[in-house]
Design a protein around this motif. Structure first.
Motif, PDB file in Angstrom:
ATOM      1  N   MET A   9       0.661  -0.974  -0.052  1.00 59.97           N
ATOM      2  CA  MET A   9       0.190   0.028  -0.009  1.00 59.97           C
ATOM      3  C   MET A   9       0.877   1.289   0.241  1.00 59.97           C
ATOM      4  O   MET A   9       0.458   2.279  -0.602  1.00 59.97           O
ATOM      5  N   SER A  10       1.997   1.123   0.745  1.00 57.35           N
ATOM      6  CA  SER A  10       2.711   2.509   0.777  1.00 57.35           C
ATOM      7  C   SER A  10       3.337   2.584  -0.581  1.00 57.35           C
ATOM      8  O   SER A  10       3.669   3.846  -1.236  1.00 57.35           O
ATOM      9  N   THR A  11       3.748   1.714  -1.376  1.00 53.33           N
ATOM     10  CA  THR A  11       4.131   1.898  -2.973  1.00 53.33           C
ATOM     11  C   THR A  11       3.113   2.504  -3.673  1.00 53.33           C
ATOM     12  O   THR A  11       3.336   3.101  -4.568  1.00 53.33           O
ATOM     13  N   THR A  12       1.688   1.707  -3.374  1.00 52.53           N
ATOM     14  CA  THR A  12       0.788   2.490  -4.239  1.00 52.53           C
ATOM     15  C   THR A  12       0.376   3.700  -3.923  1.00 52.53           C
ATOM     16  O   THR A  12       0.095   4.742  -4.976  1.00 52.53           O
ATOM     17  N   ARG A  13       0.493   4.334  -2.849  1.00 48.91           N
ATOM     18  CA  ARG A  13       0.352   5.663  -2.312  1.00 48.91           C
ATOM     19  C   ARG A  13       1.428   6.643  -2.867  1.00 48.91           C
ATOM     20  O   ARG A  13       1.113   7.420  -3.543  1.00 48.91           O
ATOM     21  N   ASP A  30       8.194  -0.750  -6.944  1.00 45.86           N
ATOM     22  CA  ASP A  30       6.856  -1.421  -7.046  1.00 45.86           C
ATOM     23  C   ASP A  30       6.726  -2.557  -7.686  1.00 45.86           C
ATOM     24  O   ASP A  30       5.541  -2.958  -7.872  1.00 45.86           O
ATOM     25  N   GLU A  31       7.655  -3.408  -7.490  1.00 47.97           N
ATOM     26  CA  GLU A  31       7.317  -4.930  -8.134  1.00 47.97           C
ATOM     27  C   GLU A  31       6.760  -5.399  -6.660  1.00 47.97           C
ATOM     28  O   GLU A  31       5.881  -6.505  -6.894  1.00 47.97           O
ATOM     29  N   GLY A  32       7.165  -5.295  -5.683  1.00 49.96           N
ATOM     30  CA  GLY A  32       6.376  -5.506  -4.435  1.00 49.96           C
ATOM     31  C   GLY A  32       6.668  -6.935  -3.775  1.00 49.96           C
ATOM     32  O   GLY A  32       6.420  -7.383  -2.605  1.00 49.96           O
ATOM     33  N   PHE A  33       7.357  -8.037  -4.528  1.00 51.00           N
ATOM     34  CA  PHE A  33       7.202  -9.206  -4.010  1.00 51.00           C
ATOM     35  C   PHE A  33       8.696  -9.567  -3.644  1.00 51.00           C
ATOM     36  O   PHE A  33       8.748  -9.882  -2.306  1.00 51.00           O
ATOM     37  N   PHE A  34       9.601  -9.324  -4.296  1.00 53.51           N
ATOM     38  CA  PHE A  34      11.126  -9.589  -3.754  1.00 53.51           C
ATOM     39  C   PHE A  34      11.642  -8.400  -3.131  1.00 53.51           C
ATOM     40  O   PHE A  34      11.146  -7.267  -3.602  1.00 53.51           O
TER      41      PHE A  34
END
Length: 277
Positions: A229-233, A273-277
């Motif tokens: 969510m922080s990346t999305t923001r 923003d890849e989010g997984f690794f």
């Protein structure tokens, strides 16, 4: 002799002549015959564990292949500049997505046909998230709509001569991949400024804000989703700043000059923003 040494000696005297549990187990295993049902039970369990580990390794490799190809498809869609080239890139991306669906994604369904899919979900979640990011990005560029989870799941149903196989896509993987889509839409909006397509920039900005608004209600449902969510923001902040510059300063300078100066938030807020690794 001190009290400590005296008690230690009594303890050793008590244990003298007694066998340890491991030695007793070893002697019992040696004494068992080859056709013992106990040995056969452990051999079956060992074979199941080996098969599970081998299946896990194959799934990790398939997931890695899906991730690599999905990233290439996303880069392909970003390379379109004009409307004519965008149509060509979208058609090519759809063809490559179908190859993914009929290739490694179908292989995942075959691997998990007789095994609980949730047992190996961690092995394939990275590939599925990247695939959803590429699939929804292509759908948005083509139709200005996001393909739903049920529609994607229907694409992963395969009918063969003797049986039908379904590759299970969890709703969690779909939502996590959709969260990563905001980063691609942010890049699309900023790139459209340099090409002079302001309408495309505004549409991408609105899509990013709508996605973020929807995810606010799901903040505490999934731990991985909460982490993204922080990346999305940050993506919302970046695309809104780009739209603000286009709206307010667009009449003062050409669009290419609006991207020349890097703002402070871009220098101080780096994020992946890849989010997984």
């Amino acid at each position: 002799m001190s009290g400590r040494g005296r008690f230690r000696g009594h303890k050793n005297d008590r244990n003298h002549g007694h066998k340890s549990l491991s030695s007793v187990a070893r002697e019992a295993a040696i004494s068992l015959p080859d056709d013992s049902p106990v040995l056969q039970m452990f051999k079956v369990a060992a074979q199941k564990l080996n098969d599970r580990q081998d299946r896990h390794e194959r799934l990790v490799k398939l997931s890695r292949d899906i991730t690599i190809e999905s990233k290439r498809i996303i880069f392909l869609l970003h390379s379109a500049i004009t409307i004519e080239s965008a149509e060509i890139k979208i058609n090519e991306a759809n063809e490559r997505l179908q190859k993914l669906i009929q290739g490694p994604i179908k292989s995942i369904g075959l691997e998990l046909e007789n095994s609980p899919a949730y047992l190996h979900s961690r092995a394939v979640t990275a590939g599925f998230q990247e695939f959803i990011e590429a699939r929804t990005f292509c759908s948005f560029l083509e139709k200005k709509l996001l393909i739903s989870w049920s529609e994607v799941q229907k694409e992963l149903e395969y009918v063969m001569e003797e049986k039908s196989v379904t590759t299970m896509l969890t709703q969690s993987d779909y939502m996590l991949g959709l969260a990563d889509l905001t980063g691609e839409l942010m890049r699309k909006a900023i790139n459209s400024i340099s090409s002079g397509d302001s309408n495309d920039c505004f549409e991408s900005c609105q899509a990013v804000k709508d996605l973020y608004t929807g995810y606010l209600g799901l903040f505490s449902i999934d731990r991985e989703l909460s982490r993204k969510m922080s990346t999305t923001r940050n993506n919302v902040f970046k695309v809104e700043s780009a739209v603000y510059a286009l709206k307010v300063r667009g009449g003062e300078a050409p669009p290419t000059l609006l991207l020349a100066a890097q703002p402070d938030w871009e220098r101080n807020n780096h994020s992946d923003d890849e989010g997984f690794f």
